[in-house]
Design a protein around this motif. Structure first.
Motif, PDB file in Angstrom:
ATOM      1  N   LEU A 158       0.688  -1.140  -0.174  1.00  0.00           N
ATOM      2  CA  LEU A 158       0.169  -0.040   0.109  1.00  0.00           C
ATOM      3  C   LEU A 158       0.862   1.369   0.141  1.00  0.00           C
ATOM      4  O   LEU A 158       0.306   2.198   0.020  1.00  0.00           O
ATOM      5  N   PHE A 159       1.657   1.065  -0.424  1.00  0.00           N
ATOM      6  CA  PHE A 159       3.015   1.889  -0.399  1.00  0.00           C
ATOM      7  C   PHE A 159       3.645   2.750  -2.174  1.00  0.00           C
ATOM      8  O   PHE A 159       4.176   1.847  -2.713  1.00  0.00           O
TER       9      PHE A 159
ATOM     10  N   VAL B 212       1.354   7.072   2.208  1.00  0.00           N
ATOM     11  CA  VAL B 212       0.416   5.356   1.750  1.00  0.00           C
ATOM     12  C   VAL B 212      -1.217   5.559   1.281  1.00  0.00           C
ATOM     13  O   VAL B 212      -1.210   6.670   1.419  1.00  0.00           O
ATOM     14  N   LEU B 213      -1.490   4.035   0.798  1.00  0.00           N
ATOM     15  CA  LEU B 213      -2.892   4.394   0.778  1.00  0.00           C
ATOM     16  C   LEU B 213      -3.795   4.552   1.926  1.00  0.00           C
ATOM     17  O   LEU B 213      -3.416   3.335   2.417  1.00  0.00           O
TER      18      LEU B 213
END
Lengths: 293, 293, 293, 293, 293, 293
Positions: C36-37, C48-49
């Motif tokens: 998620l990066f 970040v997501l």
């Protein structure tokens, strides 16, 4: 009917990038489904798809007038002095960096450099060049042909491999370590020497290269246009890293000028906010498809 | 609520090209999944998808104010004098050449021309037009309706077919031979005569056609911009095949001019290298989405 | 190595639109497959997501320097006064209209407005905000958390839902009726207050926002360029709805001027035919990728 | 080299279902990319893809020995007595119900039945059959050929259409109303009469039909196998709706029997729990690919 | 932890077929995205993907215990006597026929057989085997390595090629002519000789081969089951080409028997109609996934 | 018209697996494109898609007669005693193992177990259950709702998360460490207690569960059939791990028996070679779609 030029296009990893480049340069290209003769809308060209590995050999022999292939295979075929390089075409997708052929060993192997491979087995697609490298350094190593999958071989099926890497990241992820560089290579537009000596063929080949290069350069540039009060002109010009002077036009509205310049896509986002602070207004960025300076 | 104009869009082979053209012209178009009424962001338009074969009939009757369909089906419906042609829209994908309806026979058949078909069976979708062609020439032939697959019929299921060809290549590959041309046809923007007599409807239809034509022309042109020293201007202008004079602007830098012109995509690659040799610098090509001269 | 800014990108419904926007703004973005990066080519950014629902909370706490999230979740997290809004980014795909959170009931339900929900059950993802709404109006209703599928709930699993709608069309198709609006919300570029007080961080965040906004605006504008005889200039300028004055340049050919302006894509097709009637020639429309006024 | 049988396969809507059926029946089928001659691994067959509309005509004439087409087109071609029906093949995807050709009018139109269409315009692909229907009933109506899109025509471009419906649901969704049925139709395996009189051709055609039918039937049946104590046998057999008696075998273990039967897929789920309650054990269901009773 | 067996799977053209075969044989197989080590649910196996060209070499050396590769590459690597063949696995997709390596020349070339290639250039991937062929026949020809695209080379870049063909059709379509056969080759399950001498390894390898072979055979067989009155049994059995006797069971209903047999898929459609005529009833065909006789 | 049973199907991660299971069990299922009411061919069922999180709540309340959801959400909703569990349906794709909800911390964090989280922040979707866990153990920790992306949170946005893991591999790859298990959970077929007390509803729900279970079991079993000489029967039977005794039949050929049994797919490949060695012949494996013992 014989055509002016017979050319070799790279099949395999460069194929799609090469086809797209010719399209960007203005050619209509069709790759018929079950054959290897690309069709383009230029009656002077007779094209064939071949592996890069063989193109230099055929350009050197005169089976082809021109070809697109990497420097690596020019060397492996021993054609360094038997072909004419018209120019580079660095169209590798990821990095636009030239490819490097390096000696790779398992990360746990004891080899510090390629001299340590004395008596060992090295697998590579570049057999001839690798053997010459060892011979020049008087290192006695066994070099055998490798059909790919080189990342699994060191420590399992041989002691080292010589393979092409772009960034080296993927080699590292596969537990390999680079111990030496063999050569670096970029795609080249190659001409047969006799064809290059023929003025009509030469002009045609140079024109093609000019357009391929113009399309390639345009892929990483964008056009920037803006208006600026005359008094802020110098500040604005100072921020633009144009290779040549930007184009400056007087607006009909006194004291305002229009400035335009092609700039590298990767710097647009850092320059634009500074241009605005320097007084630029109506800043517009638009795409281009060719640029020839 | 009744809308200003009811229009017919071609379903089938022209459908995608037509929808894309309206989009290029600036309309937001949505084709709902299970119906035939395209939705566009223009409250004046009430659209319906119909086969080209029927559109001329409905435009002539006034069931539609305008429609897009080929000249072939105008003729087959006998509507040549009953509809108003606003303009052509040659958006066929491959060649932009008009379609030709021709008589095709098996390559081994003995027929040299359409007069040889006396007493024979001819299958075609253009039954009425083909019958008229024979009648006008006093040739007695049997014409029957064909539901496609015409390439397999001559010599198997009939003696000849009348079918549309673009280049003729595919007919040849199917072992067929062209012996006569019936008519040529391009897509047209058709108006009902009464709607065309209504000034508000006419202006709206002409505006739509202007934008469709502007988008269509832009598909095959690109913008060329360059800088040139004043002394090389004439040489450079001489190379540019612009329909109108190129736009020339003085740069703020004395003795340099900026030149721009829209030129046909297919000639860019042959002109640009010559422009460079003639003294042009900073040659840039960029895409356009509409051009109205 | 610590980077200058830690930022939160929205996962889920806004994810693709946000990623595309950063790309349009000039960033090379890669979302690695299993993490998620997001990776961008800017060494100052550590991204970040996260779900929009949580971003305001982390921006407020300082776990993030900036984040992109809707006003709705700023409110639900009670962060209205704890974050700094740098600007709006209305990149919703369909309509570019802000999202509305509304009370929805079954079309046959007896409720006329939200006050009628006294004693009833309301399901929503915006529990805190909905409860506050009722509390402020002294209406006693039971608010429970809803995991989506809100369109099937009223009348089956609860009495009303509070949900986000864009146009309201889909709610209607599901047999629901809007009885009240809770709030409207647009995506925001949010900064942590302490980060915003740091000049270097603030400039960087404002520059990013400038480029995102410039790319977003360019999505709905196109560049219009035309030539016009001097005597028709005023008529032509009168038709162009530019936010700032169009750029006017003298052509080297006397009495002709060149005019260019960025205009909203949706009006191009109605303006161009009028420009032509007003005397404009060589009207060209071309795409832009960024515009900063 | 002439092959034993020349057959016509339906192109268009039945094409995929027909090809799949032949594959299920055990033929290896390949449809070459750019032609209409299916290739199968049976040297007796010479196949061609044609529209169903034309197949009966060619089977009647003897241009084809057999063909697969609907009864509707047998009638429209006036071939009811000129072809031999070997059997039905109801392989329509959705419902396996025969197709119905019906008169459809706009739901708001005043027509109660097809007699009300006196003096009106009817559009249909089944022109000949529709005209005959009116003639037989002495109703004077104008019947014109329709190229599809019939769902939008009633009330806009004609008064009624005659079209094929499977369930009628989609007609209703398009705001149409059925006022009369013209005919019902199922796909047929048709033979030319002379070919059918030839014993070798007849046996081959009947064998093909046997396998196509066996594959088609297997699509909706599954094999059920179970063990049962002798005393529960009658109860179990009473629950199985086999067309013929189920196969019963003695197990080597005394007092237990094995029962197997092909049953309709759609009833498996209601029978199995009852079989279990009746004493069956080790109930297994497995797929079959052909069944010939 | 060292595993019992190290195996080499073919990458490239056989890869997908091989993976599917192991799956059919009952293994759960996962090919991780970025590496060459297949993961299977058998803790005894340590697998690696390699090109067939190299597998025999590594099996011979003992770097692998077993490998799957064609006989062609066993020969080219000179390993005929250095590896143990456990069995054949003819899983080529199209024809299941072994591959043939042949000498191909341009259809217009003057060469009648490979002896005519004296003094000529031959390109091939099978350099060693081809050179040996010429040497054995005392023909002096130049053999050079070819990186594919062999179909365009004869007459352009060399005089002949030695390449693998399945049916020869595609060679013919490319204007090539076969003048000689070099060797034929099928995929083999190869074992290292020392591993084969180890009883535990040998049993494991033979078990794997048993299951692969069982799954491969099942691909082209189906199970046929039918009921038959006792008096028709011999007629029915006479029609079934089972490799072993079919399984015959008494039904509990006197005078009826049940017969089942696995038969080759390609003959099912010709046998079934004859079985029916011979008195068989309730004929059912169902798929199998493994068969070991 | 009211239907016998109202059921809740899980939307989201279990949705596809659940739909496929019903299809395997013999239902024709269609999920209409824009709504949440699955359509099945059983007039007794009225279905709705809901998130597993909410289904237990609605089953307990009686808004649904039955529902499919995990034990985790039964607990989180506090419905352990308010719903009736008819049976388990372990259809998780990867492992068929129940899901485990665990406490995860960053691998470098100092926490050894969940008691160490005193005073810390824990993010989870299972807020209620987690709070209860801490309360029961008198540990004071802050539990906040988490909208997913839990793998990036520990150490960045909170101290620990409670999340569901199947194998734990992916948690490890994300740098997380499991310190405690909260609960394990499998999908359940849940019934409302009042509906379960109604005999007709109960039988229907049990029948559905019977078929779903039968289809689920069949996914991991295959049918094995073989012939064996009577004297080898015991050896063969000893190798078959059937849950019940295999079915043994006498062949009409004396001294041979036929044996069949459903066995677990994962052991087929290890049993078959041993069966062959034990004397079995004509070993055939075929797929099944349902098995009810």
């Amino acid at each position: 009917m014989k055509r002016l030029l017979r050319g070799g296009w790279p099949a395999g990893s460069l194929q799609e990038a090469n086809v797209n480049l010719w399209r960007s340069a203005g050619y209509r290209v069709r790759i018929p489904e079950r054959n290897l003769f690309p069709v383009v809308d230029d009656d002077d060209l007779d094209l064939v798809l071949l592996r890069s590995q063989e193109i230099p050999r055929y350009v050197a022999r005169g089976d082809l007038d021109f070809g697109i292939a990497g420097w690596d295979w020019v060397v492996e075929n021993g054609c360094e002095k038997r072909v004419k390089e018209i120019g580079k075409l660095v169209f590798s997708k990821k990095t636009r960096r030239p490819v490097r052929w390096v000696f790779l060993v398992h990360e746990d192997a004891p080899f510090r450099n390629a001299w340590d491979l004395r008596g060992k087995t090295v697998a590579t697609e570049l057999v001839r060049t690798t053997r010459k490298w060892f011979r020049d350094r008087k290192v006695d190593a066994r070099v055998e042909f490798s059909w790919g999958a080189t990342e699994v071989k060191p420590g399992r099926f041989c002691d080292a491999v010589v393979d092409a890497v772009e960034t080296g990241v993927s080699a590292k992820e596969n537990g390999l370590r680079i111990i030496e560089e063999l050569l670096t290579s970029a795609p080249l537009f190659l001409a047969n020497k006799r064809a290059f000596a023929n003025p009509r063929k030469r002009e045609k080949m140079e024109d093609i290269y000019c357009m391929l290069k113009g399309a390639l350069d345009a892929e990483r540039e964008e056009m920037l246009a803006l208006n600026v009060p005359r008094m802020s002109l110098q500040a604005v010009l100072g921020l633009i890293p144009a290779l040549r002077a930007p184009t400056v036009t007087n607006l009909s509205q006194d004291d305002w000028l229009s400035v335009s310049a092609a700039i590298d896509t990767s710097v647009v986002r850092s320059i634009v906010p500074r241009l605005k602070r320097a007084g630029a207004r109506d800043i517009v960025v638009y795409p281009i498809t060719k640029i020839i300076r």
